[in-house]
Design a protein around this motif. Sequence first.
Motif: not given
Length: 250
Positions: A33-41, A229-232, A246-247
């Motif tokens: 979830v940390d990564r999802l928040v960062k990736l999505s802004s 991307f190649g990962g979250l 995919a984002v």
Amino acid sequence: MNEKEWFEDQDFWLAYAPLMFDESRWAEVPEVVDRLVKLSSIRAGGRVLDLCCGVGRHSVEFARRGFSVTGVDITEAYLEAAAETAAAEAAGAALELVRDDARSFSRPGHFDLCLNLYTSFGYFSRREDDLLLLKNCAKNLAPGGRLILETVGKETAARDFVEREEFERAGWNVTTEFKILGDWEYEVNRWILEKGAERIDHSFALRLYSGYEMKQALAEAGFASAAIFGGLDGKPYDEKADSLVAVASR
């Protein structure tokens, strides 16, 4: 959507749940979830749609952090498990759980972030239904909203392909068999579970997309832009990729 698909079989999901959601999968949730928040802004308190939310691992964590979350899944038992987890870990949080098909759930323009994680994409018998899901994601996002989709890429499937594996998990002896169909359009998965005299044998096909094909599909579905991307964690989609992420922006 009238013909019943294999993933509508509730017994299948109950049987395979211990293998898919073991302790390691729960332990990784805060970091994911940390990564999802960062990736999505996404901003604090934003509205999150978790399509194919399963037992609610990510839905509950987002809700616990103060986001307004709607989790959608077709499997009633998984939604019941998600509700129990939310009651224990995220009491009072803004979490809504809805039993519906990801192709038809509709709340136009409502969400800031749509999630489709843990290889929950590519199992429909028709590619048109894949596109329908993506179009639905775009429709349900507010302007500027983002979709994060995680699946197995065609490139990583080819790189890591094996015909057969055997291992033990959650008290089961597990045999997996794989084969490729249709010029790398599908990867057929067969999972055989054995515990004493009990045996479960199930096969399903995953439609494979390359990074380029995924970007094409997202554009066709109405997204303004998409990155692969190649990962979250946002690593490049190259020979070292872990998965296809995919984002896409509305």
